[in-house]
Scaffold this motif. Sequence first.
Motif, PDB file in Angstrom:
ATOM      1  N   ASP A   1      -9.007  -6.114  -9.103  1.00 29.64           N
ATOM      2  CA  ASP A   1      -8.143  -6.559 -10.198  1.00 29.64           C
ATOM      3  C   ASP A   1      -7.516  -5.389 -10.940  1.00 29.64           C
ATOM      4  O   ASP A   1      -6.350  -5.456 -11.356  1.00 29.64           O
ATOM      5  N   LYS A   2      -8.282  -4.323 -11.151  1.00 28.19           N
ATOM      6  CA  LYS A   2      -7.787  -3.170 -11.903  1.00 28.19           C
ATOM      7  C   LYS A   2      -6.565  -2.560 -11.220  1.00 28.19           C
ATOM      8  O   LYS A   2      -5.592  -2.171 -11.896  1.00 28.19           O
ATOM      9  N   GLU A   3      -6.596  -2.469  -9.911  1.00 25.42           N
ATOM     10  CA  GLU A   3      -5.458  -1.918  -9.181  1.00 25.42           C
ATOM     11  C   GLU A   3      -4.259  -2.853  -9.273  1.00 25.42           C
ATOM     12  O   GLU A   3      -3.123  -2.414  -9.460  1.00 25.42           O
ATOM     13  N   ILE A   4      -4.508  -4.146  -9.142  1.00 30.96           N
ATOM     14  CA  ILE A   4      -3.423  -5.125  -9.196  1.00 30.96           C
ATOM     15  C   ILE A   4      -2.770  -5.133 -10.576  1.00 30.96           C
ATOM     16  O   ILE A   4      -1.542  -5.108 -10.707  1.00 30.96           O
ATOM     17  N   SER A   5      -3.598  -5.148 -11.626  1.00 29.05           N
ATOM     18  CA  SER A   5      -3.056  -5.254 -12.983  1.00 29.05           C
ATOM     19  C   SER A   5      -2.249  -4.022 -13.376  1.00 29.05           C
ATOM     20  O   SER A   5      -1.403  -4.093 -14.274  1.00 29.05           O
ATOM     21  N   TYR A   6      -2.484  -2.891 -12.711  1.00 33.63           N
ATOM     22  CA  TYR A   6      -1.716  -1.688 -13.015  1.00 33.63           C
ATOM     23  C   TYR A   6      -0.216  -1.937 -12.875  1.00 33.63           C
ATOM     24  O   TYR A   6       0.591  -1.395 -13.638  1.00 33.63           O
ATOM     25  N   TRP A   7       0.167  -2.770 -11.897  1.00 32.06           N
ATOM     26  CA  TRP A   7       1.583  -2.977 -11.604  1.00 32.06           C
ATOM     27  C   TRP A   7       2.255  -3.965 -12.547  1.00 32.06           C
ATOM     28  O   TRP A   7       3.476  -4.071 -12.556  1.00 32.06           O
ATOM     29  N   LEU A   8       1.476  -4.674 -13.343  1.00 30.79           N
ATOM     30  CA  LEU A   8       2.068  -5.561 -14.333  1.00 30.79           C
ATOM     31  C   LEU A   8       2.737  -4.718 -15.418  1.00 30.79           C
ATOM     32  O   LEU A   8       2.141  -3.790 -15.956  1.00 30.79           O
ATOM     33  N   GLY A   9       3.969  -5.042 -15.726  1.00 34.19           N
ATOM     34  CA  GLY A   9       4.735  -4.258 -16.690  1.00 34.19           C
ATOM     35  C   GLY A   9       5.836  -3.459 -16.034  1.00 34.19           C
ATOM     36  O   GLY A   9       6.819  -3.099 -16.676  1.00 34.19           O
ATOM     37  N   PHE A  10       5.680  -3.156 -14.727  1.00 38.89           N
ATOM     38  CA  PHE A  10       6.754  -2.516 -13.974  1.00 38.89           C
ATOM     39  C   PHE A  10       7.779  -3.572 -13.577  1.00 38.89           C
ATOM     40  O   PHE A  10       7.414  -4.720 -13.324  1.00 38.89           O
ATOM     41  N   ASN A  11       9.057  -3.202 -13.509  1.00 39.83           N
ATOM     42  CA  ASN A  11       9.972  -4.150 -12.885  1.00 39.83           C
ATOM     43  C   ASN A  11       9.683  -4.135 -11.385  1.00 39.83           C
ATOM     44  O   ASN A  11       9.162  -3.165 -10.841  1.00 39.83           O
ATOM     45  N   SER A  12       9.987  -5.243 -10.715  1.00 39.88           N
ATOM     46  CA  SER A  12       9.546  -5.419  -9.331  1.00 39.88           C
ATOM     47  C   SER A  12      10.154  -4.397  -8.382  1.00 39.88           C
ATOM     48  O   SER A  12       9.516  -3.996  -7.400  1.00 39.88           O
ATOM     49  N   THR A  13      11.372  -3.941  -8.669  1.00 39.59           N
ATOM     50  CA  THR A  13      12.006  -2.942  -7.809  1.00 39.59           C
ATOM     51  C   THR A  13      11.244  -1.625  -7.876  1.00 39.59           C
ATOM     52  O   THR A  13      10.945  -1.005  -6.842  1.00 39.59           O
ATOM     53  N   ASP A  14      10.907  -1.182  -9.088  1.00 42.54           N
ATOM     54  CA  ASP A  14      10.133   0.051  -9.249  1.00 42.54           C
ATOM     55  C   ASP A  14       8.739  -0.094  -8.653  1.00 42.54           C
ATOM     56  O   ASP A  14       8.209   0.842  -8.037  1.00 42.54           O
ATOM     57  N   MET A  15       8.137  -1.274  -8.845  1.00 51.85           N
ATOM     58  CA  MET A  15       6.777  -1.498  -8.342  1.00 51.85           C
ATOM     59  C   MET A  15       6.722  -1.287  -6.836  1.00 51.85           C
ATOM     60  O   MET A  15       5.895  -0.529  -6.323  1.00 51.85           O
ATOM     61  N   TRP A  16       7.621  -1.951  -6.103  1.00 57.76           N
ATOM     62  CA  TRP A  16       7.580  -1.839  -4.642  1.00 57.76           C
ATOM     63  C   TRP A  16       8.018  -0.465  -4.160  1.00 57.76           C
ATOM     64  O   TRP A  16       7.534   0.031  -3.148  1.00 57.76           O
ATOM     65  N   GLY A  17       8.904   0.178  -4.896  1.00 55.66           N
ATOM     66  CA  GLY A  17       9.324   1.520  -4.522  1.00 55.66           C
ATOM     67  C   GLY A  17       8.208   2.536  -4.632  1.00 55.66           C
ATOM     68  O   GLY A  17       8.153   3.507  -3.875  1.00 55.66           O
ATOM     69  N   GLN A  18       7.282   2.310  -5.574  1.00 53.85           N
ATOM     70  CA  GLN A  18       6.155   3.224  -5.764  1.00 53.85           C
ATOM     71  C   GLN A  18       4.916   2.797  -4.977  1.00 53.85           C
ATOM     72  O   GLN A  18       4.156   3.640  -4.505  1.00 53.85           O
ATOM     73  N   PHE A  19       4.707   1.494  -4.856  1.00 53.59           N
ATOM     74  CA  PHE A  19       3.482   0.989  -4.251  1.00 53.59           C
ATOM     75  C   PHE A  19       3.464   1.208  -2.741  1.00 53.59           C
ATOM     76  O   PHE A  19       2.487   1.706  -2.179  1.00 53.59           O
TER      77      PHE A  19
END
Length: 217
Positions: A43-61
């Motif tokens: 959960d901790k890893e997943i929740s890290y991405w909350l707050g990012f816009n989805s484009t930035d999230m996938w670009g970094q993840f």
Amino acid sequence: MANIIFDYDGTLHNSMLTYAPAFRDTMKWLSDNGFIADRVYPDKEISYWLGFNSTDMWGQFHPELDKEIREKARKMLGENMAERLDRGEGALFTGCEDMLGTLKNAGHTLIFLSNCRVHYMERAKRLFHLEKWFSYFYCCEEYDFIPKHEIFRKFAPDHEGRFIVVGDRFHDIETAVQNGLKSIGCGYGYGSHEELSKADIIVERIEDIPQAVEKLT
């Protein structure tokens, strides 16, 4: 009185109720099709991405994925989450409605600002009747996914008076710092206390926000 800018996910909305299972379903699809390795996502890893816009999230993840696959996974995650929300699996944090009502009744203007897409914002408005409390709604898709602190500069001239930013992630505190605003960090959300360290006040309970606003005004 003040214009109070609220983040949504992790500040008002208990997003992990729908985001975590949708995230895991999407990762399973990616691993089942050989795009990524299969593994467990805490959960901790997943929740890290909350707050990012989805484009930035996938670009970094997963920047190694083809753009087409990243976009398909982004849509899949979003649609999965939307279906769960429509089934009633989502919820605002306990005490959220009372907190918003207290601030609105005190004469403050509530402003919604999220790193989300328009369809997500509109679903939130519909499911949780956010227009009972919020007078204005802004999301990053409407501004071509620029950072929150830049979005603020776009809409700020349309509002009179002081601003206070309330949020659980560094994007929110950065919005305040970059624009010389007061801020309230939400320690109960998904961000670390380190990323909230520049907030003027950190609250550990959602019901403490009105008192923090009173101190800052």
